[in-house]
Design a protein around this motif. Structure first.
Motif, short mmCIF file in Angstrom:
data_model
loop_
_atom_site.label_atom_id
_atom_site.label_comp_id
_atom_site.label_asym_id
_atom_site.label_seq_id
_atom_site.Cartn_x
_atom_site.Cartn_y
_atom_site.Cartn_z
N ARG A 538 -3.50 2.35 7.74
CA ARG A 538 -3.68 1.47 6.58
C ARG A 538 -2.40 1.41 5.75
NH1 ARG A 538 -8.66 2.71 2.66
NH2 ARG A 538 -7.36 4.55 2.18
N ALA A 539 -1.69 2.54 5.67
CA ALA A 539 -0.42 2.55 4.92
C ALA A 539 0.68 1.79 5.65
CB ALA A 539 0.01 4.00 4.68
N ILE A 540 0.76 1.97 6.96
CA ILE A 540 1.80 1.29 7.75
C ILE A 540 1.68 -0.22 7.62
CG2 ILE A 540 2.52 0.76 10.12
CD1 ILE A 540 1.97 3.70 10.80
N PHE A 541 0.45 -0.72 7.68
CA PHE A 541 0.25 -2.16 7.71
C PHE A 541 -0.03 -2.74 6.32
CE2 PHE A 541 -0.43 -0.82 12.03
CZ PHE A 541 0.18 -1.81 12.78
N SER A 542 0.14 -1.92 5.31
CA SER A 542 0.00 -2.43 3.93
C SER A 542 1.16 -3.37 3.61
CB SER A 542 -0.01 -1.27 2.94
OG SER A 542 0.09 -1.75 1.62
N PRO A 543 0.89 -4.54 3.03
CA PRO A 543 1.98 -5.47 2.66
C PRO A 543 3.00 -4.84 1.72
CG PRO A 543 -0.16 -6.56 2.54
CD PRO A 543 -0.43 -5.10 2.77
N GLN A 544 2.61 -3.83 0.99
CA GLN A 544 3.54 -3.18 0.07
C GLN A 544 4.69 -2.50 0.80
OE1 GLN A 544 1.14 -0.50 -2.24
NE2 GLN A 544 0.10 -2.12 -3.38
N ASN A 545 4.49 -2.15 2.08
CA ASN A 545 5.54 -1.46 2.84
C ASN A 545 6.39 -2.41 3.68
OD1 ASN A 545 5.05 1.29 2.04
ND2 ASN A 545 3.14 1.17 3.19
#
Length: 846
Positions: A538-545
């Motif tokens: 979920r963190a890897i594919f978060s637009p924020q990253n």
């Protein structure tokens, strides 16, 4: 008294035919000279009393022999008779008459030997690089001859044979250690002396003795060549003994038969050595024209054994027979490929037709292929009928193990498609006709890297079969805790610390598996690992990253962000992402992520078309479709004012990119609009993210058992397959299925607490149900086949905790620990508390 050589041949034929040891007379004649010399060396008369005979003299250094023979007897037969008298090996003897050496295959009449002629016996004159080897082998043969002549077993002679064989092998080690790479063939030449001198024949002759001690001695001597031994037969020297083992196999098959245990052991040892690629460069086996006819009989023999097993009611083939079958066919395949030297498959006209002889090896190998394929087809047809007759057929594991042998045989048959023109078509026809049984066997298949070829026929396989095959491309993982890669992650630094643990690890360290623990939390084990996968993805594919962008039409579907370079570590993060996704697949964890088609196709090494970008950029897709559908005359008037360029915004500035050299001066018109759109798609979705895709692919390939299989992995699946494997199901949970897949400990299904529980779950909103399932199992997204796809059943345990306690879970074991609440309302309030997402993520204990 003596009989003619022709009579000896007839006697040998009768002896072997009586034992049913030979399939045809021709095969005996091919090898008859060496066998016959051995038969005549024993006390067999050379001619019958009724035949006209002549007598002559053979002078040696110590005495003169009087010989009675028939004019039609050969010189070789006379030498064999002399061997039986003197004990000197026939291969070492030569007859001289009138100043010239007589040829072994000439008759006495041909040589003008008449009554009272005088012949001279002399030793063989030889120039050799290995005089010590010849001396040792001659001593072995002489020792065997001495034993055979003795009426009672001389113990000293018995040990002498065994010791001489060991000494010969030790001498081979000496040659091996002193040979340079340029003269490595000296070792093979040294060992070849054993065959050339006739030692295998002498030992087999001793094995045929009625004396048990002699048989044991011969067997022990032969077995020295079968087992690698650091003292006198290291593995690298044993491989070069293949011609010797091959000779033993031939002689034993033609004398004691193929059921004899020593022959079976020799054949097994030969098969195991064939698995080494170095065998092709051993002595006479270095040329394909020599290898193919010598190995073909063994390949045919093992094929017959396997076919007999497939025909049995239990479809039973031993693991050893399957292994030997594979080894001989592998060796035959290598030899044929060497013979073909990269040429196209053998044309059909060379092996299919009545004009070809049965002894043509091209036809013979093809006959083995067609017979095996027909047998496999028959067995798959039988399984098809069983499956249709009994839906959900239940068979024992041993029964399924028998059926699984068919996949091994199919794997061996597959290589024929590289040899014969129509083999691939005939194999595909069988697979097409037997899809039901084929898919059933593949779904149940255990890990076997050799089954990857079945993915060439992926159009015949269902999702479960394809999934099982591609998952075999990952390492198996290990259960030993010491082989696991340990991670201790702070939830507040989830992505950064996970990045460090995964990217800094050697890829091989990740193959054994992962051990995951969150800082300041008690929980460990598979449940925590599943949770980590979901959170880190979920963190890897978060637009924020900024690593990936979601599709406009589907926020769960992603593709690489062309602007990811704003993070200087973005390429390393793509390697990290590739590793994490591959590890999630390897551990069979669904993370609720899907790849857009343009990303998946690039990982598979395929080109991107306009239709593929429909979800990624619907606006661009619509614009391109309008250009293609636009009136040609209007487009040619430059109504759109387009040239072969593309404008992008990079770090706050506008930038123009030419789609081809001189693109800013090329106007888009009706003739080049398709080219323009293709170049635009290529630039937008391929060129702009090529580095990101290649680094992701690199990380993904790091986790595969064979990194070269990365593209093949994605080529073996449809995009929808990959979605189902990685994303799982995010649809509504079927509570009825959930209930059916749950068992109880301390409770019974009819207990009021269990009844309350399921009523509460049924009335929960879908998202709350999902959170409860996650708290219970750490499974956020069910497999596409629902609860049946989980590793085990779910369990509800009765606890002795007081009523004011909340439920707890052991996510590793899919275990929910439920206190015996006194009312439904009390249970509902407790369940509502744990289904708050911030609670459910941290409440499990191991």
């Amino acid at each position: 008294m003596s009989v003619s050589l022709s009579a000896a041949i007839a006697r040998l034929h009768h002896h072997l035919d009586h034992k049913h040891l030979l399939p045809s007379k021709r095969k005996l004649d091919d090898y008859a000279p060496s066998l016959i010399s051995d038969m005549i060396a024993s006390p067999i008369p050379i001619s019958s009393p009724s035949d006209p005979t002549l007598h002559f003299f053979i002078r040696t250094t110590s005495k003169t022999l009087v010989i009675h023979a028939h004019p039609d007897d050969t010189v070789g037969s006379i030498i064999g008779h002399v061997e039986s008298i003197t004990g000197i090996a026939a291969c070492e003897l030569r007859l001289i008459f009138r100043g010239r050496q007589l040829a072994d295959d000439s008759t006495l009449a041909d040589c003008s030997v008449q009554k009272d002629s005088v012949l001279y016996l002399t030793g063989r004159l030889r120039s050799t690089k290995h005089p010590r080897a010849w001396q040792l082998v001659n001593d072995i043969i002489f020792a065997v001859s001495s034993l055979v002549r003795e009426p009672s077993p001389p113990i000293k002679g018995v040990f002498n044979v065994d010791g001489l064989v060991k000494e010969f092998l030790v001498n081979s080690i000496t040659v091996s250690s002193s040979a340079s790479h340029e003269s490595i063939d000296l070792v093979s030449d040294h060992l070849e002396v054993f065959v050339l001198a006739g030692a295998p024949l002498a030992l087999v002759r001793l094995y045929l003795s009625r004396e048990a001690l002699y048989r044991d001695t011969a067997e022990r001597a032969v077995r020295h060549f079968m087992i690698s031994n650091a003292e006198y037969l290291p593995k690298d020297v044993q491989v070069k003994c293949m011609p010797i083992l091959l000779e033993f196999c031939k002689l034993l098959a033609w004398t004691v038969g193929k059921k004899d245990q020593l022959y079976v052991s020799c054949r097994s040892a030969l098969a195991s050595l064939l698995e080494s690629p170095d065998w092709r460069w051993v002595g006479p086996l270095r040329w394909p024209k020599n290898v193919i006819p010598q190995l073909l009989p063994f390949a045919r023999e093992m094929a017959e054994i396997v076919m007999a097993g497939l025909s049995s009611d239990t479809v039973s083939v031993s693991a050893r027979d399957l292994s030997e079958f594979s080894s001989f066919l592998l060796a035959l395949r290598r030899a044929v490929q060497d013979w073909m030297s990269g040429a196209c498959p053998v044309p059909k006209l060379l092996y299919n037709g009545s004009r070809h002889q049965n002894d043509n090896w091209i036809c013979s190998i093809y006959a083995v292929y067609t017979e095996l394929l027909q047998k496999v087809d028959d067995r798959l047809k039988k399984l098809d009928l069983d499956l249709l007759k009994q839906k959900g057929l239940v068979q024992s594991e041993s029964r399924w193990a028998g059926w699984s042998h068919i996949l091994v045989v199919l794997t061996e048959l597959n290589w024929f498609s590289d040899i014969y023109e129509d083999a691939d078509r005939s194999l595909h026809s069988v697979l097409l006709a037997r899809q039901l049984s084929l898919n059933t066997l593949i779904r149940r298949a255990k890990r076997n890297d050799s089954l990857h070829w079945l993915l060439k026929h992926k159009d015949l396989l269902d999702f479960d079969a394809r999934r099982n095959l591609v998952l075999m491309m990952f390492p198996e993982g290990k259960d030993d805790f010491h082989d696991l890669h340990e991670m201790l992650i702070d939830r507040s630094q989830l992505l950064e610390e996970s990045f460090e643990y995964i990217t800094q690890a050697d890829a091989s360290a990740l193959h054994g598996g992962l051990f995951m623990e969150f800082k300041n939390e008690e929980a460990t084990g598979p449940g925590v690992l599943r949770e980590w996968f979901c959170l880190v993805c979920r963190a890897i594919f978060s637009p924020q990253n900024v690593l990936f962008l979601p599709c406009a039409n589907d926020q769960h579907r992603f593709f690489p962000n062309p602007a990811s370079a704003v993070d200087p570590l973005h390429l390393k993060y793509f390697i990290f992402s590739g590793r994490v996704i591959a590890l999630a697949l390897m551990h069979k964890v669904q993370v609720g992520i899907a790849f857009d088609r343009i990303f998946f196709l690039q990982l598979a090494g395929k080109s991107i078309t306009l239709e593929d970008v429909k979800d990624a950029d619907p606006c661009l897709y619509t614009s391109c479709k309008k250009i293609l559908e636009m009136d040609a005359e209007l487009l040619d008037l430059d109504a759109l004012g387009l040239t072969f360029v593309r404008e992008i915004e990079e770090l706050g500035t506008r930038k123009i990119i030419e789609l081809c050299p001189g693109g800013k001066d090329i106007v888009v018109n009706s003739k080049n609009r398709e080219e323009y759109i293709n170049l635009l798609i290529q630039n937008c979705f391929v060129n702009s993210v090529s580095k990101q895709v290649s680094h992701f692919a690199q990380g993904f390939s790091d986790i595969l058992a064979n990194s070269k299989l990365q593209k093949f992995f994605f080529q073996s699946l449809d995009p929808e397959d990959f979605d189902r494997m990685l994303g799982g199901s995010d649809g509504v949970i079927n509570v009825r299925e959930w209930k059916a897949h749950t068992e109880y400990n301390g409770y019974k299904m009819k207990d009021r607490q269990i009844s309350w529980f399921w009523k509460i779950v049924e009335r929960m909103p879908a998202e709350q149900q999902r959170v409860l399932l996650f708290f219970w199992t750490s499974v956020k997204y069910l497999p596409v086949d629902g609860f049946c796809g989980l590793a085990s059943k779910l369990y509800i345990y009765r606890t002795s905790e007081s009523h004011d306690h909340l439920p707890t879970s052991h996510t590793c074991f899919y275990r929910l620990c439920l206190p015996p609440y006194l009312s439904m309302s009390m249970m509902r309030s407790r369940l509502q508390m744990i289904t708050q997402e911030h609670v459910s993520c941290t409440f499990g204990i191991w």
